[in-house]
Motif scaffolding. Structure first.
Motif, PDB file in Angstrom:
ATOM      1  N   ASP A 138     -10.426  -4.868   6.510  1.00  0.00           N
ATOM      2  CA  ASP A 138     -11.854  -4.540   6.477  1.00  0.00           C
ATOM      3  C   ASP A 138     -12.139  -3.178   5.861  1.00  0.00           C
ATOM      4  N   TYR A 139     -11.141  -2.323   5.880  1.00  0.00           N
ATOM      5  CA  TYR A 139     -11.281  -0.981   5.317  1.00  0.00           C
ATOM      6  C   TYR A 139     -10.485  -0.985   4.018  1.00  0.00           C
ATOM      7  N   THR A 140     -11.153  -0.711   2.901  1.00  0.00           N
ATOM      8  CA  THR A 140     -10.518  -0.945   1.605  1.00  0.00           C
ATOM      9  C   THR A 140      -9.708   0.252   1.145  1.00  0.00           C
ATOM     10  N   MET A 141      -8.413   0.144   1.319  1.00  0.00           N
ATOM     11  CA  MET A 141      -7.514   1.182   0.809  1.00  0.00           C
ATOM     12  C   MET A 141      -7.275   0.926  -0.681  1.00  0.00           C
ATOM     13  N   PRO A 142      -7.166   1.988  -1.485  1.00  0.00           N
ATOM     14  CA  PRO A 142      -6.863   1.788  -2.903  1.00  0.00           C
ATOM     15  C   PRO A 142      -5.497   1.130  -3.086  1.00  0.00           C
ATOM     16  N   LEU A 161       0.835  -1.201   0.000  1.00  0.00           N
ATOM     17  CA  LEU A 161       0.000   0.000   0.000  1.00  0.00           C
ATOM     18  C   LEU A 161       0.867   1.248   0.000  1.00  0.00           C
ATOM     19  N   CYS A 162       0.450   2.228  -0.817  1.00  0.00           N
ATOM     20  CA  CYS A 162       1.035   3.568  -0.758  1.00  0.00           C
ATOM     21  C   CYS A 162      -0.132   4.525  -0.648  1.00  0.00           C
ATOM     22  N   ARG A 163      -0.070   5.472   0.273  1.00  0.00           N
ATOM     23  CA  ARG A 163      -1.171   6.424   0.434  1.00  0.00           C
ATOM     24  C   ARG A 163      -0.870   7.752  -0.253  1.00  0.00           C
ATOM     25  N   CYS A 164       0.371   7.976  -0.671  1.00  0.00           N
ATOM     26  CA  CYS A 164       0.760   9.302  -1.180  1.00  0.00           C
ATOM     27  C   CYS A 164       0.698   9.431  -2.696  1.00  0.00           C
ATOM     28  N   THR A 165       1.229   8.456  -3.409  1.00  0.00           N
ATOM     29  CA  THR A 165       1.548   8.706  -4.822  1.00  0.00           C
ATOM     30  C   THR A 165       0.432   8.394  -5.791  1.00  0.00           C
ATOM     31  N   GLY A 166      -0.575   7.633  -5.361  1.00  0.00           N
ATOM     32  CA  GLY A 166      -1.562   7.155  -6.326  1.00  0.00           C
ATOM     33  C   GLY A 166      -0.999   6.109  -7.269  1.00  0.00           C
ATOM     34  N   TYR A 167       0.192   5.611  -6.955  1.00  0.00           N
ATOM     35  CA  TYR A 167       0.859   4.497  -7.650  1.00  0.00           C
ATOM     36  C   TYR A 167       1.350   4.818  -9.064  1.00  0.00           C
ATOM     37  N   HIS A 168       0.818   5.869  -9.670  1.00  0.00           N
ATOM     38  CA  HIS A 168       1.133   6.187 -11.069  1.00  0.00           C
ATOM     39  C   HIS A 168       2.651   6.177 -11.303  1.00  0.00           C
ATOM     40  N   ASN A 169       3.362   6.940 -10.480  1.00  0.00           N
ATOM     41  CA  ASN A 169       4.808   7.052 -10.698  1.00  0.00           C
ATOM     42  C   ASN A 169       5.567   5.814 -10.225  1.00  0.00           C
ATOM     43  N   ASN A 214     -21.970  11.977   2.711  1.00  0.00           N
ATOM     44  CA  ASN A 214     -20.546  12.011   2.402  1.00  0.00           C
ATOM     45  C   ASN A 214     -19.872  11.054   3.368  1.00  0.00           C
ATOM     46  N   ASN A 215     -19.400   9.946   2.819  1.00  0.00           N
ATOM     47  CA  ASN A 215     -18.983   8.812   3.645  1.00  0.00           C
ATOM     48  C   ASN A 215     -17.806   9.130   4.559  1.00  0.00           C
ATOM     49  N   ARG A 216     -17.887   8.532   5.707  1.00  0.00           N
ATOM     50  CA  ARG A 216     -16.841   8.717   6.709  1.00  0.00           C
ATOM     51  C   ARG A 216     -15.587   7.935   6.288  1.00  0.00           C
ATOM     52  N   LEU A 217     -14.446   8.602   6.405  1.00  0.00           N
ATOM     53  CA  LEU A 217     -13.187   8.005   5.969  1.00  0.00           C
ATOM     54  C   LEU A 217     -12.204   7.909   7.131  1.00  0.00           C
ATOM     55  N   ILE A 218     -11.287   6.974   6.985  1.00  0.00           N
ATOM     56  CA  ILE A 218     -10.214   6.830   7.960  1.00  0.00           C
ATOM     57  C   ILE A 218      -8.911   7.116   7.224  1.00  0.00           C
ATOM     58  N   PRO A 219      -8.191   8.146   7.677  1.00  0.00           N
ATOM     59  CA  PRO A 219      -7.101   8.674   6.838  1.00  0.00           C
ATOM     60  C   PRO A 219      -6.024   7.652   6.497  1.00  0.00           C
ATOM     61  N   ASN A 220      -5.540   6.905   7.483  1.00  0.00           N
ATOM     62  CA  ASN A 220      -4.567   5.855   7.199  1.00  0.00           C
ATOM     63  C   ASN A 220      -3.318   6.334   6.478  1.00  0.00           C
TER      64      ASN A 220
END
Lengths: 167, 793
Positions: free
Chosen positions: B711-715, A135-143, B193-199
């Motif tokens: 359980d929380y779906t991160m992209p 998982l990466c939360r910053c880059t959006g994976y594009h780069n 507007n759905n509640r989010l968990i920053p993570n």
């Protein structure tokens, strides 16, 4: 307490650990190799990926005692002794594939294993699927995808120099 | 070395340490003789604490101390303060119940800290924490806003009847009512507007240390604003004077808002370090992050847009419920008010707007600013409503936007909801995005996808946001308890290298590169001669930190002001050395020159003369070359743009694939295009996450069901597409750099574009809106219902 003997970044080490000590805890807390990070507690994020005997492993998911006799490579051991970066490290920098840097060590170690396992070369889609465990939360994976696509060209010997990113 | 100044995609200087495992994040810091803290947290959403038996834990191996709320109360430790006060419609202040560091008497959410165990090792602390016996009287919980607002609902705070924190409004109700009365068409929408968990990927961590010889405290913490933590924790919680408290925020692994706030654990480790005379370290595991980091969003809204027969917007009426969670986090009250309702004009000329916002306490984790903070909520509401109005009036989605855009010659533009936009060109960002996204040929792609059995849709959003937070007098009048200046201190070293101390904080944004580019540009020195220092109250004079896309607009402007002071003084020194009048000195490319001559002094020569002079105008000018500037922005900045998303839906499974995403943003002047693109791409991915994947779920008892990354779906990498980013710039008119900000635009612009695309893909299934996240299950249900309806016909 049991003692585990292994090679870390080319150096033999012998460490007393508890039975429950995870590899990542031994690396971070006992060997002070803090480049390997812990981002979750469910083996989801991949920030802790290292290589054990050449394959990527989530070091939060393996006990230190399981690594008896193993060769462990962490992000600290990746660059050449003269400081020359591994092509994957270089590609991450060139393609701006990191922002906060926290997922980066695990991402780089996973990416290297992914490329090494696929000498035929990977499409962008395959790279994305191959990064499922990180998982990466910053880059959006594009780069990150661009960086790995560029690094594989060098790692497979198809080019001597990393393709430069367009300005 | 190529060009390094403004506009160059300079590769980041911070990357080498991050790529080689040599970053220093808080958990990488280990102090001699350090002890480890584990927090015992409430397993209940709402319960009275009848008793805490710490004896078994206290006698467990390795345990040094166990503390509870009673121990802190006995030492008169204060509660966690809130930095913003919002007033009710009638002018009375909001309800502001106490927020104890460790719970006293009652717990109010799952994860509420109850006790801390400090031991020689983390494992021992964890083992001992299991041995703390708490006698609970479990109380009924108000787990949702709906439940909290029911008559007879459980009171989250005994002294806040009805669980309403505030009932606030903005705008001209009478004007809005009048406009609705004469409207030709009213478009209506209820949405969540759905509640989010920053993570952020780095879990929070805090290390406290006390030096008994000097009485000095140090806190290393995962913070976006160490000076704010020092101010709040020192003055309001622990009563430590600022000169005896140093707060360091070293490398920080992402924040997105969640690391702005002053958290209990920071106070706990600092206080415990003083009591035990030992460093104390606490590191969250991810489960704790889920139940103790402030969450984001969580609005329930009814909105109505009045239009004339040409589709021109006449008025907007909005009623929103905003979840505050169990306690007021540092910024929480301002997010659904001044960062939300003030943005409801969007990029449109809507002449009358009225918004009512009721903030509600619930038995859930506190909710505060998360990437975009209020502005994504406003944008989602407005853009969805515009789409629905277009659909219901049979007007093209692009055309209805064009008809209502604020024209580019209308700036400065005063909206009916308090803000004055300084600059923008909304037609241009729209045009460039339409072109880049091949909007005109979409129907061909839809048809091609249909041949493959896929439902393809396209969505668009034209958003605006307010950032560069914030003009101090304005936010003061809006209830902020502190001005939001930013500070830069520039120290020119005797040999001409430059150290910049900035009050902003970088946790992924690349300030060490961007700010060094600014200095290289200003002083004509190579970036290798520039050091950017941030994140340490012992080094940086002051700062309000990094959030609200403020670092370059406010912090960068402070750097420019301090640079101007340096150059002005250096010119006087150069004039003396060159025996010329100061008015005749030009400074360019690192050289001071007597205009029209070849008599020059280099920047390094002048710097040396400033520190160790023999020949110096000592009667007129103090030696040294160091300047500080405090910059207070005159206005917010207003980035705007157009985001276009294309999705394909598998009608069998409801699975959505984002196949194209195009963003064209006006972020003002771009210093480093590579970094700007990265910021937008990251924001868009979070926006896609909100739209399709992420949501925080509590059950009726207030148990967090989405409490882990399982359980929380991160992209993940295969959830997001290649993200095409362009810029179409107008300059900010009121800061010296012309910059606006880019950190949040992705998270603001993306969600309505994604949902617009999903709704468009499902246009044959009788759907006009889908709440986020549009999961495959939610979509499959729509598809299935549509198919059943068709079969029945």
């Amino acid at each position: 307490m049991p003692k585990v003997s292994l090679t870390v970044n080319g150096k033999p080490v012998s460490v007393e650990v508890e039975n429950r000590t995870l590899l990542v805890e031994m690396l971070r807390e006992q060997l002070r190799l803090t480049g390997t990070h812990v981002g979750c507690d469910t083996s989801q994020c991949g920030a802790c990926v290292v290589h054990v005997n050449g394959a990527s492993v989530k070091s939060c998911t393996i006990l230190a005692v399981q690594c008896e006799g193993a060769e462990v490579l962490t992000i600290e051991g990746l660059a050449a002794p003269d400081g020359t970066l591994h092509p994957m490290q270089e590609a991450f920098r060139e393609y701006h594939a990191l922002q906060c840097g926290f997922c980066t060590p695990g991402m780089v170690m996973s990416a290297i294993d992914l490329v090494q396992r696929n000498p035929q070369g990977l499409s962008d889609r395959e790279i994305r699927e191959g990064l499922e465990g990180n998982l990466c939360r910053c880059t959006g994976y594009h780069n990150i995808v661009r960086a790995i696509a560029a690094a594989q060209v060098v790692m497979h010997g198809k080019a001597k120099e990393l393709p430069r990113a367009a300005e | 070395m190529g060009y390094e100044g403004i506009g160059a995609s300079v590769r980041r200087r911070e990357d080498l340490r991050f790529l080689s495992g040599r970053g220093t994040y808080t958990d990488d810091i280990n102090r001699p003789h350090q002890a480890y803290a584990v927090i015992v947290r409430s397993p209940h959403a709402h319960a009275r604490i009848r008793g805490i038996d710490i004896s078994a834990a206290r006698s467990a191996p390795g345990v040094i101390a166990v503390f509870t709320g009673a121990d802190m109360a006995a030492e008169k430790i204060g509660g966690l303060p809130c930095g913003w006060q919002v007033k009710n419609k009638d002018g009375t202040p909001m309800a502001e119940p106490p927020h104890p560091v460790l719970a006293i008497g009652k717990v109010r959410h799952v994860g509420d800290p109850v006790a801390v165990v400090i031991a020689e090792t983390k494992a021992q602390a964890r083992d001992a924490a299991e041995r703390i016996a708490i006698e609970w009287e479990v109380l009924p919980a108000a787990a949702t806003m709906e439940a909290a607002l029911q008559p007879g609902a459980p009171s989250v705070h005994d002294d806040v009847p009805g669980n309403v924190c505030y009932d606030w409004h903005l705008g001209d109700k009478a004007a809005v009512d009048a406009a609705f009365a004469k409207a030709c068409k009213v478009a209506r929408l209820e949405l969540v507007n759905n509640r989010l968990i920053p993570n952020a990927m780095e879990p929070r961590c805090a290390v406290g240390e006390y030096d008994a010889a000097t009485g000095d405290y140090t806190l290393w913490t995962t913070s976006q604003n160490p000076h704010v933590i020092r101010l709040l924790m020192g003055a309001f919680v622990l009563n430590i004077p600022e000169h005896k408290l140093r707060v360091v925020a070293p490398d920080v692994g992402g924040g997105f808002g969640s690391k702005i706030y002053h958290y209990a654990e920071e106070a706990i480790v600092t206080w415990a370090a003083g009591k035990l005379k030992r460093p104390v370290k606490w590191t969250a595991d991810r489960t704790e992050s889920f139940t103790s980091d402030a969450h984001g969003r969580d609005h329930v809204t009814e909105a109505e847009l009045a239009l004339d027969d040409q589709g021109r917007f006449l008025a907007l009426r909005v009623r929103t419920l905003a979840n505050m969670g169990a306690y007021l986090s540092t910024f929480a009250p301002c997010v659904p008010t001044y960062l939300y309702a003030t943005l409801l004009a969007g990029v449109y000329t809507t002449p009358a707007i009225y918004a009512e916002v009721k903030a509600v306490f619930t038995n859930t984790v506190p909710v505060d600013a998360y990437r975009g903070a209020g502005r994504p909520e406003a944008t989602f509401l407005l853009e969805r409503l515009v789409d629905i109005a277009a659909l219901e009036m049979g007007i093209d989605r692009v055309e209805i936007r064009r008809r209502n855009f604020i024209p580019k010659d209308a700036f400065p533009y005063q909206t009916p909801v308090a803000l004055q936009y300084d600059s923008g060109d909304y037609h241009r960002t729209l045009d460039e995005a339409l072109k880049a996204a091949n909007w005109d040929t979409f129907e061909q792609r839809r048809a091609e996808a249909a041949r493959r059995g896929k439902l393809r849709g396209i969505g668009i959003s034209t958003y605006i946001e307010a950032c560069g937070i914030a003009p101090s007098a304005v936010v003061g009048s809006l209830g902020a308890r502190a001005g939001l200046y930013e500070v830069a201190n520039i120290r020119v070293n005797p040999t001409g290298s430059i150290t910049v101390f900035t009050g902003t904080h970088s946790h992924g944004q690349g300030h060490e590169t961007t700010f060094a580019q600014l200095i290289a540009d200003r002083f004509g020195v190579p970036m290798s001669q520039v050091e950017i220092v941030h994140g340490d109250t012992a080094k940086v004079p002051f700062g309000m930190g990094t959030y609200g896309s403020r670092s370059l607009a406010v912090g960068g402007s402070a750097i420019v002001r301090a640079s101007d002071k340096i150059i002005a003084k250096a010119k006087r020194i150069a004039a003396h050395l060159l025996e010329a009048s100061v008015e005749d000195i030009d400074f360019k490319d690192g050289m001071f020159r007597v205009a029209g001559t070849d008599r020059v002094k280099s920047f390094a020569e002048v710097s040396l003369a400033a520190y160790v002079p023999h020949n110096y105008p000592i009667e007129e000018l103090e030696p040294g070359l160091e300047e500080t500037a405090f910059y207070d922005p005159k206005n917010f900045t207003f980035p705007a743009g157009c985001h276009i998303c294309e999705v394909e839906i598998d009608p069998e499974t409801g699975e959505v694939e984002v196949v194209n995403f195009t963003a064209v943003d006006d972020v003002g002047r771009v210093i480093n295009p590579m970094i700007v693109e990265g910021q937008v791409q990251g924001g868009v991915a979070q926006g896609i996450g909100q739209a399709l994947l992420e949501t925080c779920v509590y059950d009726e008892a207030g148990q967090l069901l989405s409490g882990s990354m399982m359980d929380y779906t991160m992209p993940r990498a295969d959830d997001v597409p290649c993200i095409q980013v362009g810029t179409a710039v107008t300059m900010c008119t009121h800061n010296p750099l012309g910059v606006k900000g880019c950190g949040e635009v992705g998270a603001i612009g993306a969600p309505p574009a994604v949902i617009g695309a999903v709704v468009d893909a499902l246009r044959d299934y009788g759907v006009r809106h889908i709440d986020m996240p549009a999961t495959s299950q939610r979509i499959w249900r729509i598809l299935d219902a549509g198919r059943q309806r068709l079969a029945a016909e």
